[in-house]
Design a protein around this motif. Structure first.
Motif, PDB file in Angstrom:
ATOM      1  N   TRP A 171      -8.058  55.971 116.403  1.00 56.29           N
ATOM      2  CA  TRP A 171      -9.189  56.101 115.470  1.00 56.29           C
ATOM      3  C   TRP A 171      -9.574  54.749 114.908  1.00 56.29           C
ATOM      4  N   MET A 172      -8.583  53.947 114.576  1.00 57.41           N
ATOM      5  CA  MET A 172      -8.848  52.635 114.006  1.00 57.41           C
ATOM      6  C   MET A 172      -9.532  51.750 115.055  1.00 57.41           C
ATOM      7  N   PHE A 173      -9.053  51.837 116.308  1.00 61.13           N
ATOM      8  CA  PHE A 173      -9.666  51.048 117.372  1.00 61.13           C
ATOM      9  C   PHE A 173     -11.116  51.486 117.580  1.00 61.13           C
ATOM     10  N   ALA A 174     -11.344  52.805 117.616  1.00 62.35           N
ATOM     11  CA  ALA A 174     -12.692  53.333 117.825  1.00 62.35           C
ATOM     12  C   ALA A 174     -13.620  52.884 116.695  1.00 62.35           C
ATOM     13  N   LEU A 175     -13.102  52.887 115.477  1.00 58.71           N
ATOM     14  CA  LEU A 175     -13.903  52.441 114.328  1.00 58.71           C
ATOM     15  C   LEU A 175     -14.332  50.979 114.521  1.00 58.71           C
ATOM     16  N   GLY A 176     -13.379  50.135 114.921  1.00 57.61           N
ATOM     17  CA  GLY A 176     -13.686  48.719 115.135  1.00 57.61           C
ATOM     18  C   GLY A 176     -14.714  48.528 116.239  1.00 57.61           C
ATOM     19  N   ALA A 177     -14.542  49.266 117.343  1.00 51.81           N
ATOM     20  CA  ALA A 177     -15.476  49.153 118.463  1.00 51.81           C
ATOM     21  C   ALA A 177     -16.875  49.603 118.039  1.00 51.81           C
ATOM     22  N   TRP A 178     -16.936  50.674 117.257  1.00 54.96           N
ATOM     23  CA  TRP A 178     -18.220  51.191 116.764  1.00 54.96           C
ATOM     24  C   TRP A 178     -18.902  50.160 115.859  1.00 54.96           C
ATOM     25  N   ILE A 179     -18.138  49.585 114.951  1.00 49.17           N
ATOM     26  CA  ILE A 179     -18.700  48.581 114.032  1.00 49.17           C
ATOM     27  C   ILE A 179     -19.202  47.370 114.819  1.00 49.17           C
ATOM     28  N   ALA A 180     -18.389  46.882 115.785  1.00 52.40           N
ATOM     29  CA  ALA A 180     -18.778  45.699 116.561  1.00 52.40           C
ATOM     30  C   ALA A 180     -20.043  45.974 117.380  1.00 52.40           C
ATOM     31  N   THR A 181     -20.119  47.176 117.977  1.00 50.79           N
ATOM     32  CA  THR A 181     -21.272  47.501 118.826  1.00 50.79           C
ATOM     33  C   THR A 181     -22.556  47.664 118.018  1.00 50.79           C
ATOM     34  N   THR A 182     -22.484  48.459 116.930  1.00 57.32           N
ATOM     35  CA  THR A 182     -23.701  48.679 116.138  1.00 57.32           C
ATOM     36  C   THR A 182     -24.149  47.374 115.487  1.00 57.32           C
ATOM     37  N   ASN A 183     -23.189  46.499 115.171  1.00 56.28           N
ATOM     38  CA  ASN A 183     -23.519  45.203 114.584  1.00 56.28           C
ATOM     39  C   ASN A 183     -24.374  44.367 115.540  1.00 56.28           C
ATOM     40  N   VAL A 184     -24.008  44.386 116.832  1.00 54.99           N
ATOM     41  CA  VAL A 184     -24.777  43.630 117.826  1.00 54.99           C
ATOM     42  C   VAL A 184     -26.187  44.197 117.945  1.00 54.99           C
ATOM     43  N   ILE A 185     -26.288  45.523 117.967  1.00 51.09           N
ATOM     44  CA  ILE A 185     -27.611  46.153 118.049  1.00 51.09           C
ATOM     45  C   ILE A 185     -28.464  45.723 116.857  1.00 51.09           C
ATOM     46  N   GLY A 186     -27.848  45.733 115.663  1.00 52.64           N
ATOM     47  CA  GLY A 186     -28.559  45.317 114.462  1.00 52.64           C
ATOM     48  C   GLY A 186     -29.005  43.865 114.529  1.00 52.64           C
ATOM     49  N   ALA A 187     -28.103  43.002 115.005  1.00 52.06           N
ATOM     50  CA  ALA A 187     -28.416  41.573 115.069  1.00 52.06           C
ATOM     51  C   ALA A 187     -29.565  41.325 116.048  1.00 52.06           C
ATOM     52  N   MET A 188     -29.572  42.070 117.166  1.00 55.07           N
ATOM     53  CA  MET A 188     -30.649  41.929 118.145  1.00 55.07           C
ATOM     54  C   MET A 188     -31.975  42.412 117.552  1.00 55.07           C
ATOM     55  N   ALA A 189     -31.907  43.482 116.762  1.00 58.29           N
ATOM     56  CA  ALA A 189     -33.130  44.033 116.158  1.00 58.29           C
ATOM     57  C   ALA A 189     -33.712  43.063 115.131  1.00 58.29           C
ATOM     58  N   GLY A 190     -32.867  42.211 114.533  1.00 62.01           N
ATOM     59  CA  GLY A 190     -33.356  41.172 113.629  1.00 62.01           C
ATOM     60  C   GLY A 190     -33.084  41.433 112.164  1.00 62.01           C
ATOM     61  N   PRO A 191     -33.443  40.441 111.305  1.00 62.31           N
ATOM     62  CA  PRO A 191     -33.195  40.562 109.869  1.00 62.31           C
ATOM     63  C   PRO A 191     -33.852  41.840 109.326  1.00 62.31           C
ATOM     64  N   GLY A 192     -33.237  42.440 108.336  1.00 59.47           N
ATOM     65  CA  GLY A 192     -33.774  43.685 107.767  1.00 59.47           C
ATOM     66  C   GLY A 192     -33.207  44.882 108.498  1.00 59.47           C
ATOM     67  N   TRP A 193     -33.531  44.978 109.806  1.00 55.15           N
ATOM     68  CA  TRP A 193     -32.980  46.084 110.603  1.00 55.15           C
ATOM     69  C   TRP A 193     -31.451  46.029 110.629  1.00 55.15           C
ATOM     70  N   HIS A 194     -30.939  44.807 110.734  1.00 52.19           N
ATOM     71  CA  HIS A 194     -29.476  44.647 110.746  1.00 52.19           C
ATOM     72  C   HIS A 194     -28.850  45.271 109.498  1.00 52.19           C
ATOM     73  N   SER A 195     -29.455  45.003 108.326  1.00 47.19           N
ATOM     74  CA  SER A 195     -28.915  45.567 107.077  1.00 47.19           C
ATOM     75  C   SER A 195     -28.926  47.089 107.130  1.00 47.19           C
ATOM     76  N   LEU A 196     -30.022  47.662 107.627  1.00 49.16           N
ATOM     77  CA  LEU A 196     -30.130  49.121 107.685  1.00 49.16           C
ATOM     78  C   LEU A 196     -29.050  49.708 108.605  1.00 49.16           C
TER      79      LEU A 196
END
Lengths: 223, 109
Positions: A171-196
């Motif tokens: 569960w802890m590993f899955a949580l980390g993988a989820w956070i890392a993946t969604t973070n990249v999607i946010g960063a690609m989407a750009g400022p503002g979207w990343h925060s959301l």
């Protein structure tokens, strides 16, 4: 073989022989569960405060500093970051106190693992932040904010994955993988979207992981 | 009928050994924490630990830290298997009870 009153109240004496086999098995189970409850902190309390901090902090950042310079809610400039940092400090304090309460007085391999993992967070952020500060100087304000947020969240994701590896906790590993993946999607989407995305997927993910691991742990103990 | 281990037949010693057995192999508990987990007085716990140590079920170590000293306790492999044997013994006792009740009626019929 009814136990006498004295054997029920016995904690140390040698007249405990009057307990039945079933009562003895119950004593073993009760002691095992009581010990585990005291040695393992509640995952909801370990993860929940971080989830709330991310949800509120990044949520306010999105509302104040939205995509393409939009402002959805006209909050004071300082409020979102102040909320985020207050939330993070509170979460760190709660986690440290609960961790101490559960793990103090245990010596050996487990405490070495825990200590090295704790230092990984401390040194990891210590190693990353000066670099981000130096690079961030060169960027426009919104991109600089994105760099700070994305770098910190990426490291958090990696550290949760590492924690999963250390304690063999899927569960802890899955949580980390989820956070890392969604973070990249946010960063690609750009400022503002990343925060959301970090507020909803990251903060929500932390809360959900806290609830799920608590349920799994209670079920395992009840078995 | 299996014979139950007299060393951990006292409830206090049984609870002490169970508490140590929940730790991962190699981990130790300090004396004050163990007291807290068991909700026992220091004197009480000391007496139990002495008996458990005599049976080689626990390993008690004292080391100095500054001016004071820290006592830490771990379960030995011998202690772990004793507890497991005790648990199996209790389960066998439980399983044997209904059979013992049935035995006379089946011979009578």
């Amino acid at each position: 073989m009814e136990p006498t009153t004295s054997s029920v109240h016995d904690v140390d004496g040698d007249d405990g022989t009057e307990l039945t086999a079933a009562q003895r098995l119950a004593v073993i189970d009760a002691q095992e569960q009581a010990t585990q409850r005291q040695l393992e902190p509640d995952p909801l309390l370990m993860l929940g405060p971080w989830g709330v901090a991310w949800l509120l902090g990044f949520g306010l950042l999105f509302l104040r500093f939205g995509p393409d310079g939009r402002t959805f809610v006209d909050l004071p400039d300082w409020l979102p970051l102040a909320t985020l940092f207050t939330g993070l400090v509170l979460a760190a304090t709660i986690t440290a106190v609960l961790g101490y309460r559960s793990y103090h007085g245990i010596e050996g391999p487990s405490s070495l693992q825990g200590a090295m993992y704790g230092w990984s967070w401390f040194l990891g952020f210590g190693a990353l932040m000066p670099i981000v500060a130096r690079m961030g100087n060169q960027l426009p304000a919104d991109e600089e904010g994105l760099l700070w947020g994305a770098a910190a969240v990426a490291l958090t994701g990696v550290l949760y994955m590492a924690g999963g590896a250390v304690w063999r906790d899927r569960w802890m590993f899955a949580l980390g993988a989820w956070i890392a993946t969604t973070n990249v999607i946010g960063a690609m989407a750009g400022p503002g979207w990343h925060s959301l995305i970090v507020a909803v997927a990251g903060g929500g993910g932390l809360l959900l992981a806290g609830v799920t691991t608590t349920v799994v742990m209670r079920r395992r103990r009840a078995r | 009928m299996p014979e139950l281990d007299p060393v951990i037949h006292a409830q206090g010693r049984l609870r002490a050994l169970v508490t140590l057995a929940t730790l991962l192999p190699g981990d130790r508990l300090t004396f004050p924490r163990m007291q807290e987990l068991l909700d026992m007085t220091a004197g009480n716990l000391l007496t139990h630990l002495r008996k458990l140590e005599e049976a080689d079920y626990v390993d008690v170590r004292k080391r100095s830290r500054g001016r004071s000293s820290v006592t830490s306790i771990a379960i030995t492999p011998h202690g772990r298997s004793a507890l497991e044997g005790y648990r199996i013994g209790l389960r066998q006792l439980l399983d044997d009870v209904p059979q013992a009740d049935e035995a006379p009626s089946s011979t009578a019929s």
